[in-house]
Design a protein around this motif. Structure first.
Motif, PDB file in Angstrom:
ATOM      1  N   ILE A 105      -7.178  -9.253   8.115  1.00  0.00           N
ATOM      2  CA  ILE A 105      -6.337  -9.510   9.510  1.00  0.00           C
ATOM      3  C   ILE A 105      -7.378  -7.345   9.525  1.00  0.00           C
ATOM      4  CG2 ILE A 105      -4.878  -8.444   8.127  1.00  0.00           C
ATOM      5  CD1 ILE A 105      -2.840  -9.703   9.797  1.00  0.00           C
ATOM      6  N   SER A 106      -6.846  -7.572  11.459  1.00  0.00           N
ATOM      7  CA  SER A 106      -7.048  -6.451  11.618  1.00  0.00           C
ATOM      8  C   SER A 106      -5.295  -4.543  11.868  1.00  0.00           C
ATOM      9  CB  SER A 106      -7.314  -6.178  13.578  1.00  0.00           C
ATOM     10  OG  SER A 106      -5.519  -7.236  13.552  1.00  0.00           O
ATOM     11  N   TRP A 107      -6.253  -3.971  11.517  1.00  0.00           N
ATOM     12  CA  TRP A 107      -5.270  -2.872  11.442  1.00  0.00           C
ATOM     13  C   TRP A 107      -3.649  -3.765  12.335  1.00  0.00           C
ATOM     14  CZ3 TRP A 107      -2.609  -0.392  15.394  1.00  0.00           C
ATOM     15  CH2 TRP A 107      -3.277  -0.433  16.828  1.00  0.00           C
ATOM     16  N   ASN A 108      -3.432  -3.678  13.360  1.00  0.00           N
ATOM     17  CA  ASN A 108      -2.114  -4.238  13.784  1.00  0.00           C
ATOM     18  C   ASN A 108      -1.948  -5.401  13.746  1.00  0.00           C
ATOM     19  OD1 ASN A 108      -4.554  -5.889  15.789  1.00  0.00           O
ATOM     20  ND2 ASN A 108      -2.954  -4.706  17.935  1.00  0.00           N
ATOM     21  N   THR A 113      -2.878 -18.466   5.317  1.00  0.00           N
ATOM     22  CA  THR A 113      -2.699 -17.417   6.643  1.00  0.00           C
ATOM     23  C   THR A 113      -2.405 -15.750   5.988  1.00  0.00           C
ATOM     24  OG1 THR A 113      -1.103 -19.438   7.671  1.00  0.00           O
ATOM     25  CG2 THR A 113      -0.987 -17.079   8.232  1.00  0.00           C
ATOM     26  N   ILE A 114      -2.987 -14.914   6.873  1.00  0.00           N
ATOM     27  CA  ILE A 114      -2.832 -13.832   6.182  1.00  0.00           C
ATOM     28  C   ILE A 114      -1.746 -12.906   7.719  1.00  0.00           C
ATOM     29  CG2 ILE A 114      -5.073 -13.336   7.813  1.00  0.00           C
ATOM     30  CD1 ILE A 114      -5.489 -10.996   5.562  1.00  0.00           C
ATOM     31  N   SER A 115      -1.546 -12.472   7.073  1.00  0.00           N
ATOM     32  CA  SER A 115      -0.389 -11.087   7.692  1.00  0.00           C
ATOM     33  C   SER A 115       0.582  -9.940   7.341  1.00  0.00           C
ATOM     34  CB  SER A 115       0.782 -12.260   8.231  1.00  0.00           C
ATOM     35  OG  SER A 115       1.894 -12.614   7.479  1.00  0.00           O
ATOM     36  N   ARG A 116       0.592  -8.725   7.964  1.00  0.00           N
ATOM     37  CA  ARG A 116       0.930  -7.989   8.029  1.00  0.00           C
ATOM     38  C   ARG A 116       2.163  -7.009   8.240  1.00  0.00           C
ATOM     39  NH1 ARG A 116      -3.852  -4.811   8.938  1.00  0.00           N
ATOM     40  NH2 ARG A 116      -2.749  -2.461   8.138  1.00  0.00           N
ATOM     41  N   ASP A 117       2.748  -6.641   7.277  1.00  0.00           N
ATOM     42  CA  ASP A 117       3.743  -6.082   8.629  1.00  0.00           C
ATOM     43  C   ASP A 117       3.684  -4.278   8.108  1.00  0.00           C
ATOM     44  OD1 ASP A 117       6.683  -4.764   8.681  1.00  0.00           O
ATOM     45  OD2 ASP A 117       7.551  -6.072   7.592  1.00  0.00           O
ATOM     46  N   ASN A 118       3.398  -3.970   9.288  1.00  0.00           N
ATOM     47  CA  ASN A 118       3.094  -2.266   9.152  1.00  0.00           C
ATOM     48  C   ASN A 118       4.031  -1.551   8.913  1.00  0.00           C
ATOM     49  OD1 ASN A 118       0.325  -3.322   9.600  1.00  0.00           O
ATOM     50  ND2 ASN A 118       0.471  -2.497  11.495  1.00  0.00           N
ATOM     51  N   ALA A 119       5.613  -1.598   8.808  1.00  0.00           N
ATOM     52  CA  ALA A 119       6.181  -0.780   8.931  1.00  0.00           C
ATOM     53  C   ALA A 119       7.062  -1.686   7.415  1.00  0.00           C
ATOM     54  CB  ALA A 119       7.799  -1.376   9.530  1.00  0.00           C
ATOM     55  N   ALA A 125       0.852  -0.953   0.194  1.00  0.00           N
ATOM     56  CA  ALA A 125       0.071   0.148   0.546  1.00  0.00           C
ATOM     57  C   ALA A 125       0.676   1.454  -0.087  1.00  0.00           C
ATOM     58  CB  ALA A 125      -1.298   0.068   1.247  1.00  0.00           C
ATOM     59  N   SER A 126       0.676   2.253  -0.628  1.00  0.00           N
ATOM     60  CA  SER A 126       0.948   3.131  -0.793  1.00  0.00           C
ATOM     61  C   SER A 126       0.286   4.455  -0.432  1.00  0.00           C
ATOM     62  CB  SER A 126       1.629   3.582  -1.779  1.00  0.00           C
ATOM     63  OG  SER A 126       1.080   3.898  -3.414  1.00  0.00           O
ATOM     64  N   GLY A 127       0.550   5.831  -0.265  1.00  0.00           N
ATOM     65  CA  GLY A 127      -0.424   7.167  -0.505  1.00  0.00           C
ATOM     66  C   GLY A 127      -1.658   7.081   1.099  1.00  0.00           C
ATOM     67  N   ARG A 128      -1.368   6.194   2.186  1.00  0.00           N
ATOM     68  CA  ARG A 128      -2.376   6.402   2.982  1.00  0.00           C
ATOM     69  C   ARG A 128      -1.293   5.919   4.677  1.00  0.00           C
ATOM     70  NH1 ARG A 128      -7.468   2.945   2.185  1.00  0.00           N
ATOM     71  NH2 ARG A 128      -8.416   4.752   3.479  1.00  0.00           N
ATOM     72  N   THR A 129      -2.250   5.606   5.848  1.00  0.00           N
ATOM     73  CA  THR A 129      -1.632   5.447   6.473  1.00  0.00           C
ATOM     74  C   THR A 129      -1.760   4.409   6.471  1.00  0.00           C
ATOM     75  OG1 THR A 129      -1.520   7.817   7.800  1.00  0.00           O
ATOM     76  CG2 THR A 129      -1.389   5.441   9.156  1.00  0.00           C
ATOM     77  N   PHE A 130      -1.204   3.315   6.507  1.00  0.00           N
ATOM     78  CA  PHE A 130      -1.078   1.889   5.908  1.00  0.00           C
ATOM     79  C   PHE A 130      -1.881   1.182   7.395  1.00  0.00           C
ATOM     80  CE2 PHE A 130      -1.774  -2.238   4.447  1.00  0.00           C
ATOM     81  CZ  PHE A 130      -1.003  -2.913   5.225  1.00  0.00           C
ATOM     82  N   SER A 131      -1.450   1.430   8.943  1.00  0.00           N
ATOM     83  CA  SER A 131      -1.677   0.489  10.324  1.00  0.00           C
ATOM     84  C   SER A 131      -2.513   0.944  10.571  1.00  0.00           C
ATOM     85  CB  SER A 131      -0.171   1.079  11.012  1.00  0.00           C
ATOM     86  OG  SER A 131      -0.194   2.520  11.267  1.00  0.00           O
ATOM     87  N   ASN A 132      -3.172   2.501   9.947  1.00  0.00           N
ATOM     88  CA  ASN A 132      -4.701   2.639  10.689  1.00  0.00           C
ATOM     89  C   ASN A 132      -6.246   1.365  10.353  1.00  0.00           C
ATOM     90  OD1 ASN A 132      -3.254   4.362  12.187  1.00  0.00           O
ATOM     91  ND2 ASN A 132      -4.218   5.962  10.209  1.00  0.00           N
ATOM     92  N   TYR A 133      -5.639   1.161   9.011  1.00  0.00           N
ATOM     93  CA  TYR A 133      -6.491   0.155   8.393  1.00  0.00           C
ATOM     94  C   TYR A 133      -6.464  -1.414   8.646  1.00  0.00           C
ATOM     95  CZ  TYR A 133      -7.880   4.901   6.266  1.00  0.00           C
ATOM     96  OH  TYR A 133      -8.233   6.141   6.737  1.00  0.00           O
ATOM     97  N   ALA A 134      -7.484  -1.764   8.506  1.00  0.00           N
ATOM     98  CA  ALA A 134      -7.686  -3.424   8.756  1.00  0.00           C
ATOM     99  C   ALA A 134      -7.668  -3.779   6.802  1.00  0.00           C
ATOM    100  CB  ALA A 134      -8.887  -4.271   9.218  1.00  0.00           C
ATOM    101  N   MET A 135      -7.398  -5.230   6.766  1.00  0.00           N
ATOM    102  CA  MET A 135      -6.848  -5.624   5.407  1.00  0.00           C
ATOM    103  C   MET A 135      -7.732  -6.782   5.039  1.00  0.00           C
ATOM    104  SD  MET A 135      -5.548  -3.106   3.439  1.00  0.00           S
ATOM    105  CE  MET A 135      -4.511  -4.362   2.348  1.00  0.00           C
ATOM    106  N   GLY A 136      -8.051  -7.138   3.703  1.00  0.00           N
ATOM    107  CA  GLY A 136      -8.675  -7.849   3.304  1.00  0.00           C
ATOM    108  C   GLY A 136      -7.921  -8.298   2.140  1.00  0.00           C
ATOM    109  N   TRP A 137      -8.247 -10.095   1.952  1.00  0.00           N
ATOM    110  CA  TRP A 137      -8.528 -10.848   0.638  1.00  0.00           C
ATOM    111  C   TRP A 137      -9.104 -11.391   0.478  1.00  0.00           C
ATOM    112  CZ3 TRP A 137      -4.518 -10.127  -2.012  1.00  0.00           C
ATOM    113  CH2 TRP A 137      -2.480 -10.358  -1.898  1.00  0.00           C
TER     114      TRP A 137
END
Length: 121
Positions: free
Chosen positions: A50-53, A68-74, A23-35
């Motif tokens: 997956i929730s925001w954190n 398995t869904i995961s995220r790296d906010n960094a 993602a680009s252009g927004r505060t990614f860590s503020n948002y949940a994500m889905g597939w």
């Protein structure tokens, strides 16, 4: 706000793929994500969220124990690790963002362009 999904491809049944969505252009860590995924002739269906954190995850019954869904906010990136793939997993996979973790596609406000996953038998 662009979401760029990648990582799709052709794999044999039983194999694995890992999808990424940057993602680009927004505060990614503020948002949940889905597939979500959409097979030819079928409606788009919820796959994982997956929730925001990353503290909460949700899966469709047909992928539980395999995906398995995961995220790296960094890195502003969400992943979908797909194992034990089946021919019926063949679809275009889309990532999307939402203010609140949900399975409902109409509550997602931004969508990526999709990446094709093809599982051969």
């Amino acid at each position: 706000v662009p979401l760029q999904a990648c990582g799709g491809g052709l794999v044999q049944a039983g194999g694995s793929l890992r999808l990424s969505c940057a993602a680009s252009g927004r505060t990614f860590s503020n948002y949940a994500m889905g597939w979500f995924r959409q097979a030819p002739g079928k409606e788009r269906e919820f796959t994982a969220a997956i929730s925001w954190n990353g503290g909460s995850t949700y899966y469709a019954d047909f992928v539980k124990g395999r995906f398995t869904i995961s995220r790296d906010n960094a890195k502003n990136t969400v992943y979908l690790q797909m194992n034990s793939l089946k021919p019926e997993d063949t679809a275009v996979y889309y990532c999307a963002s939402t203010p609140y973790t949900t399975r409902e596609p109409w509550k997602y406000d931004y969508w990526g362009q999709g990446t094709q996953v093809t599982v051969s038998s």
